[in-house]
Design a protein around this motif. Structure first.
Motif, short mmCIF file in Angstrom:
data_model
loop_
_atom_site.label_atom_id
_atom_site.label_comp_id
_atom_site.label_asym_id
_atom_site.label_seq_id
_atom_site.Cartn_x
_atom_site.Cartn_y
_atom_site.Cartn_z
N ASP A 63 -55.24 42.74 8.93
CA ASP A 63 -56.16 43.86 9.23
C ASP A 63 -56.80 43.85 10.53
N SER A 64 -57.31 42.55 10.86
CA SER A 64 -58.17 42.37 12.04
C SER A 64 -57.48 42.51 13.31
N VAL A 65 -56.07 41.94 13.15
CA VAL A 65 -55.00 41.64 14.31
C VAL A 65 -54.56 43.22 14.75
N GLN A 66 -54.71 44.29 13.87
CA GLN A 66 -54.24 45.44 14.29
C GLN A 66 -55.43 46.39 14.54
N SER A 67 -56.68 45.86 14.39
CA SER A 67 -57.70 46.70 14.82
C SER A 67 -57.77 46.99 16.15
N PRO A 68 -57.67 48.09 16.86
CA PRO A 68 -58.13 48.39 18.20
C PRO A 68 -59.46 47.70 18.61
N TRP A 69 -60.25 47.47 17.75
CA TRP A 69 -61.70 47.17 18.12
C TRP A 69 -61.84 45.65 18.37
N LEU A 70 -60.74 45.00 18.21
CA LEU A 70 -60.77 43.31 18.36
C LEU A 70 -59.81 43.02 19.31
N ARG A 71 -59.55 43.60 20.41
CA ARG A 71 -58.48 43.40 21.38
C ARG A 71 -59.03 41.86 22.08
N ASP A 72 -60.04 41.56 22.58
CA ASP A 72 -60.51 40.54 23.03
C ASP A 72 -61.48 39.74 21.95
N LEU A 73 -60.40 38.78 21.52
CA LEU A 73 -61.27 37.95 20.44
C LEU A 73 -62.53 37.22 20.40
#
Length: 462
Positions: A63-73
């Motif tokens: 779910d986090s991989v697909q989230s647009p708010w986590l592009r820069d880990l």
């Protein structure tokens, strides 16, 4: 960089414990379930996941991989670590502030002297019978346990509308577990210990029968806390017995989610050997399940100043008592559905109709204060949470570590108090129901012969 951030998180969360141990040698170390130790241990459950991400970024949840708010880990983890560390220090400050004792002082007390052996045994019987009745009512509403296990992957829909009866039987069986543990205070024989263990096993099976894990795990933790405070203090928490118990609980936590996938019941009943293979493959998923890091990263990444809710989520509580049949566009009580929508890439804010939001909710606890008021609200909310935790601990001590007070302290320390709508409703219902049950069972004036006890009566007769 991720490794350095994980180590910073670890160091900041260990600093308060180290400071207390150095400043108060022998003080809090006598209580292995002291508030600071408990909240530190719970927050350190985030560390394994952060270390996994540092070793391999593929451990990031789907779910986090697909989230647009986590592009820069790297930036997302850095933001989460900074906010989480500041919040934890505010929590500790609240625990050691004068606000905790001030909150505890006016609370009504149910003293441990009222928990005589006869009353405890009678209370075990009453809560067990009431719990069984509530559980059977729950099963009747969902069409039986076998139907639930056949579609366990869809248990949220199957159990919809049974919230209050689920609360009732879960709490009643938890009280049974706590009272069983407390009954060891009156006689610690091998036979009685065996009866308590069997009873606890039965309680855990019932609480886990609907596919959940938290109820069964927490009731065992509550029982351990009850033994510690009401029967015999543990000098150290890690023993061969507790290590074996931890291993059993770990296997349970690992295996239970496997039954929540489609056709899992048929798969594992036909091929039991696949259960072991699937459990081993899912070992890497355990750390993320115990961590709030993903949710924290999404919240910190999404909520800029222009996206803060400024208290709008609390307006949903005003219409919570209104039936959905009278208000089709009623907003959700659980703000976690907003967080689910945000994690999936949507821009939402209260008060949207619940029917336009996902049916699953992500728990956010006190993070709701960040969602509403940013860092300032987050710090204030964590400070207040720490004070409430200290109040629960002080109240337990003032009650002589009576069973209900131990349970309420354990409930609060395990994130039972939060400032979200769902958290507040859950807190009010749990504290209200617990107080009502225990005051009904133990709040009456003790008869003279119970106050004196059998030894004093015998002496008086002689």
């Amino acid at each position: 960089m991720l490794l350095a951030l994980a180590l910073i998180f670890l160091l900041v969360h260990l600093l308060p414990v180290l400071a207390v141990v150095l400043m108060r040698p022998g003080g809090m170390r006598r209580d292995v379930f002291a508030p600071l130790y408990m909240v530190t241990a719970l927050n350190l459950l985030n560390v394994p996941y952060l270390l996994l991400l540092a070793a391999d970024r593929s451990y990031l949840s789907p779910d986090s991989v697909q989230s647009p708010w986590l592009r820069d880990l790297d930036a997302a983890v850095a933001g989460y670590v900074a906010v989480a560390c500041v919040g934890f220090l505010a929590l500790v400050a609240g625990m050691f502030s004068p606000l905790g004792p001030a909150l505890a002082r006016p609370l009504p007390r149910l003293d441990a002297s009222r928990f005589t052996a006869a009353r405890v045994y009678r209370a075990i019987l009453v809560t067990a019978v009431a719990g069984v009745a509530a559980y059977l009512s729950f099963l009747a509403q969902i069409g039986g346990l076998s139907r639930l296990w056949l579609v366990l992957y869809n248990r949220t829909l199957v159990t919809a509308g049974t919230g209050y009866i689920t609360y009732a039987y879960s709490l009643l069986f938890t009280f049974v577990g706590v009272l069983l543990a407390y009954s060891l205070r009156f006689r610690m024989t091998r036979a009685r210990r065996a009866v308590v263990i069997v009873g606890m096993l039965g309680v855990a099976v019932v609480l886990a029968s609907t596919g959940g894990r938290s109820g069964a795990v927490t009731v065992i933790l509550f029982a351990l806390m009850t033994v510690h405070y009401g029967v015999r203090r543990f000098r150290r928490l890690v023993t061969p017995g507790t290590a074996a118990l931890a291993a059993v609980l770990f296997v349970f936590i690992l295996v239970m989610p496997l039954f929540r996938t489609a056709r899992s019941y048929e798969r594992y009943t036909d091929r039991p050997d696949l259960l072991v293979a699937d459990a081993v493959r899912s070992l890497g998923d355990v750390a993320p399940q115990f961590s709030a890091a993903d949710r924290g990263m999404v919240i910190v990444g999404y909520f800029r100043t222009d996206r803060l809710w400024w208290g709008a989520s609390y307006l949903d509580l005003l219409v919570a008592p209104v039936p959905r049949t009278l208000m089709p566009d009623k907003p959700p009580v659980d703000e976690g559905v907003y967080l689910t929508a945000i994690a999936r890439g949507s821009e939402v804010r209260p008060s949207m109709p619940a029917r336009k939001l996902p049916i699953t909710a992500l728990p956010m606890g006190t993070w709701i204060m960040y969602m509403n008021f940013g860092v300032v609200g987050w710090v204030a909310g964590m400070f207040l949470t720490g004070a409430v935790l200290a109040a629960a601990y002080r109240h337990m001590q003032r009650c002589g570590c009576a069973p209900h007070a131990v349970y309420l302290y354990g409930f609060v320390v395990l994130n039972g108090f939060s400032l979200s709508n769902m958290g507040l409703v859950n807190f009010i219902i749990t504290v209200g129901f617990t107080s009502a049950v225990f005051w009904l069972l133990f709040g009456r004036t003790l008869p003279a012969f119970e106050r004196r006890g059998p030894q004093r009566l015998a002496a008086a007769a002689g």
